[in-house]
Design a protein around this motif. Structure first.
Motif, PDB file in Angstrom:
ATOM      1  N   SER A 130      -4.831 -20.117  -0.059  1.00 44.60           N
ATOM      2  CA  SER A 130      -5.802 -19.339   0.710  1.00 44.60           C
ATOM      3  C   SER A 130      -5.181 -18.757   1.971  1.00 44.60           C
ATOM      4  O   SER A 130      -5.434 -17.604   2.319  1.00 44.60           O
ATOM      5  CB  SER A 130      -6.999 -20.212   1.078  1.00 44.60           C
ATOM      6  N   LEU A 131      -4.373 -19.551   2.663  1.00 42.90           N
ATOM      7  CA  LEU A 131      -3.705 -19.039   3.868  1.00 42.90           C
ATOM      8  C   LEU A 131      -2.745 -17.912   3.520  1.00 42.90           C
ATOM      9  O   LEU A 131      -2.634 -16.926   4.255  1.00 42.90           O
ATOM     10  CB  LEU A 131      -2.980 -20.172   4.585  1.00 42.90           C
ATOM     11  N   GLN A 132      -2.052 -18.043   2.397  1.00 42.07           N
ATOM     12  CA  GLN A 132      -1.150 -16.982   1.946  1.00 42.07           C
ATOM     13  C   GLN A 132      -1.945 -15.717   1.642  1.00 42.07           C
ATOM     14  O   GLN A 132      -1.521 -14.614   1.978  1.00 42.07           O
ATOM     15  CB  GLN A 132      -0.368 -17.461   0.715  1.00 42.07           C
ATOM     16  N   THR A 133      -3.119 -15.873   1.041  1.00 39.40           N
ATOM     17  CA  THR A 133      -3.953 -14.721   0.731  1.00 39.40           C
ATOM     18  C   THR A 133      -4.437 -14.040   2.001  1.00 39.40           C
ATOM     19  O   THR A 133      -4.428 -12.812   2.095  1.00 39.40           O
ATOM     20  CB  THR A 133      -5.154 -15.153  -0.140  1.00 39.40           C
ATOM     21  N   VAL A 134      -4.854 -14.840   2.982  1.00 35.25           N
ATOM     22  CA  VAL A 134      -5.299 -14.272   4.259  1.00 35.25           C
ATOM     23  C   VAL A 134      -4.165 -13.488   4.907  1.00 35.25           C
ATOM     24  O   VAL A 134      -4.362 -12.369   5.387  1.00 35.25           O
ATOM     25  CB  VAL A 134      -5.810 -15.386   5.203  1.00 35.25           C
ATOM     26  N   PHE A 135      -2.961 -14.051   4.914  1.00 37.88           N
ATOM     27  CA  PHE A 135      -1.825 -13.329   5.492  1.00 37.88           C
ATOM     28  C   PHE A 135      -1.533 -12.059   4.699  1.00 37.88           C
ATOM     29  O   PHE A 135      -1.295 -11.005   5.272  1.00 37.88           O
ATOM     30  CB  PHE A 135      -0.576 -14.213   5.535  1.00 37.88           C
ATOM     31  N   TRP A 136      -1.544 -12.158   3.379  1.00 39.76           N
ATOM     32  CA  TRP A 136      -1.213 -11.013   2.541  1.00 39.76           C
ATOM     33  C   TRP A 136      -2.198  -9.868   2.765  1.00 39.76           C
ATOM     34  O   TRP A 136      -1.811  -8.713   2.852  1.00 39.76           O
ATOM     35  CB  TRP A 136      -1.191 -11.435   1.066  1.00 39.76           C
ATOM     36  N   LEU A 137      -3.478 -10.194   2.884  1.00 38.74           N
ATOM     37  CA  LEU A 137      -4.484  -9.157   3.087  1.00 38.74           C
ATOM     38  C   LEU A 137      -4.466  -8.613   4.514  1.00 38.74           C
ATOM     39  O   LEU A 137      -4.878  -7.482   4.742  1.00 38.74           O
ATOM     40  CB  LEU A 137      -5.875  -9.688   2.745  1.00 38.74           C
ATOM     41  N   GLY A 138      -4.003  -9.404   5.473  1.00 40.35           N
ATOM     42  CA  GLY A 138      -4.018  -8.969   6.859  1.00 40.35           C
ATOM     43  C   GLY A 138      -2.730  -8.369   7.364  1.00 40.35           C
ATOM     44  O   GLY A 138      -2.676  -7.817   8.457  1.00 40.35           O
ATOM     45  N   LYS A 139      -1.678  -8.438   6.566  1.00 47.29           N
ATOM     46  CA  LYS A 139      -0.375  -7.968   7.049  1.00 47.29           C
ATOM     47  C   LYS A 139      -0.375  -6.470   7.342  1.00 47.29           C
ATOM     48  O   LYS A 139       0.240  -6.037   8.307  1.00 47.29           O
ATOM     49  CB  LYS A 139       0.729  -8.315   6.056  1.00 47.29           C
ATOM     50  N   ASP A 140      -1.077  -5.685   6.540  1.00 50.45           N
ATOM     51  CA  ASP A 140      -1.133  -4.240   6.780  1.00 50.45           C
ATOM     52  C   ASP A 140      -1.763  -3.939   8.138  1.00 50.45           C
ATOM     53  O   ASP A 140      -1.276  -3.084   8.886  1.00 50.45           O
ATOM     54  CB  ASP A 140      -1.927  -3.539   5.682  1.00 50.45           C
ATOM     55  N   ASN A 141      -2.841  -4.646   8.451  1.00 55.26           N
ATOM     56  CA  ASN A 141      -3.507  -4.437   9.732  1.00 55.26           C
ATOM     57  C   ASN A 141      -2.598  -4.816  10.895  1.00 55.26           C
ATOM     58  O   ASN A 141      -2.572  -4.130  11.918  1.00 55.26           O
ATOM     59  CB  ASN A 141      -4.798  -5.246   9.792  1.00 55.26           C
ATOM     60  N   LEU A 142      -1.847  -5.915  10.754  1.00 56.61           N
ATOM     61  CA  LEU A 142      -0.921  -6.308  11.820  1.00 56.61           C
ATOM     62  C   LEU A 142       0.198  -5.285  11.988  1.00 56.61           C
ATOM     63  O   LEU A 142       0.596  -4.960  13.105  1.00 56.61           O
ATOM     64  CB  LEU A 142      -0.334  -7.690  11.537  1.00 56.61           C
ATOM     65  N   LEU A 143       0.705  -4.767  10.872  1.00 51.97           N
ATOM     66  CA  LEU A 143       1.760  -3.754  10.958  1.00 51.97           C
ATOM     67  C   LEU A 143       1.251  -2.467  11.601  1.00 51.97           C
ATOM     68  O   LEU A 143       1.937  -1.868  12.446  1.00 51.97           O
ATOM     69  CB  LEU A 143       2.323  -3.464   9.562  1.00 51.97           C
ATOM     70  N   ILE A 144       0.070  -2.033  11.227  1.00 55.19           N
ATOM     71  CA  ILE A 144      -0.509  -0.819  11.833  1.00 55.19           C
ATOM     72  C   ILE A 144      -0.726  -1.052  13.325  1.00 55.19           C
ATOM     73  O   ILE A 144      -0.434  -0.170  14.144  1.00 55.19           O
ATOM     74  CB  ILE A 144      -1.827  -0.436  11.129  1.00 55.19           C
ATOM     75  N   ALA A 145      -1.247  -2.229  13.696  1.00 56.12           N
ATOM     76  CA  ALA A 145      -1.476  -2.527  15.115  1.00 56.12           C
ATOM     77  C   ALA A 145      -0.171  -2.525  15.894  1.00 56.12           C
ATOM     78  O   ALA A 145      -0.122  -2.036  17.029  1.00 56.12           O
ATOM     79  CB  ALA A 145      -2.177  -3.877  15.266  1.00 56.12           C
TER      80      ALA A 145
END
Length: 172
Positions: A130-145
């Motif tokens: 689940s933590l891996q999934t949260v990171f995977w789904l949120g990585k794009d947002n962190l990169l854009i930020a």
């Protein structure tokens, strides 16, 4: 957290740690709270899971409207959008084990019989997944930020959802 999220505004810096803490607590609490939906589907009662999901969506919409109307800030917005569905999920779990499927409630006898180790053994791997999934789904947002600034995350997310919505619904 203000550096990771690339926020420079003083209000955003002050709220960043609170928002991350709230989201972490809510995400971790949703792991056991999602059990009720799985149980409904296992009993071929998916409509009940959908009913509770609709209740959570309507409650979240109401909380969102109140939060925006009263201009309560980002932590309140997180509680409205993520905390309200978690609260409804908690009510669902309580309702399920108290009234609908009492026989499934194991209670303290699981601790007494020593089954906790086997339950936690599988749970650790589900938590890591689940933590891996949260990171995977949120990585794009962190990169854009990081690359373009936090103001560009919203428009990126809107376009992303519009592009992938038809694919999830098998419309394309």
């Amino acid at each position: 957290w203000d550096r990771i999220l690339n926020v420079t505004d003083s209000v955003a810096k002050a709220e960043a740690q609170t928002v991350v803490a709230l989201l972490t607590i809510i995400a971790l609490s949703n792991l056991p709270l999602s059990l009720s939906g799985r149980l409904y589907y296992a009993y071929q009662e998916g409509w009940k899971a959908n009913f509770w999901t609709i209740c959570a969506s309507l409650a979240s919409l109401g909380a969102l409207i109140l939060t925006v109307h009263w201009r309560l800030g980002l932590p309140a917005l997180v509680l409205a959008l993520a905390g309200t569905p978690a609260t409804i999920a908690l009510l669902n779990v309580c309702w399920l084990f108290a009234f609908e499927k009492r026989e499934l409630w194991a209670g303290p006898k699981v601790l007494l019989q020593g089954h906790i180790r086997s339950v936690l053994g599988g749970s650790v791997w589900m938590l890591i997944n689940s933590l891996q999934t949260v990171f995977w789904l949120g990585k794009d947002n962190l990169l854009i930020a990081q690359m373009l600034g936090p103001k560009e995350v919203g428009p990126f997310n809107a376009v992303f959802r519009l592009f992938f919505l038809p694919r999830r619904r098998n419309l394309w």
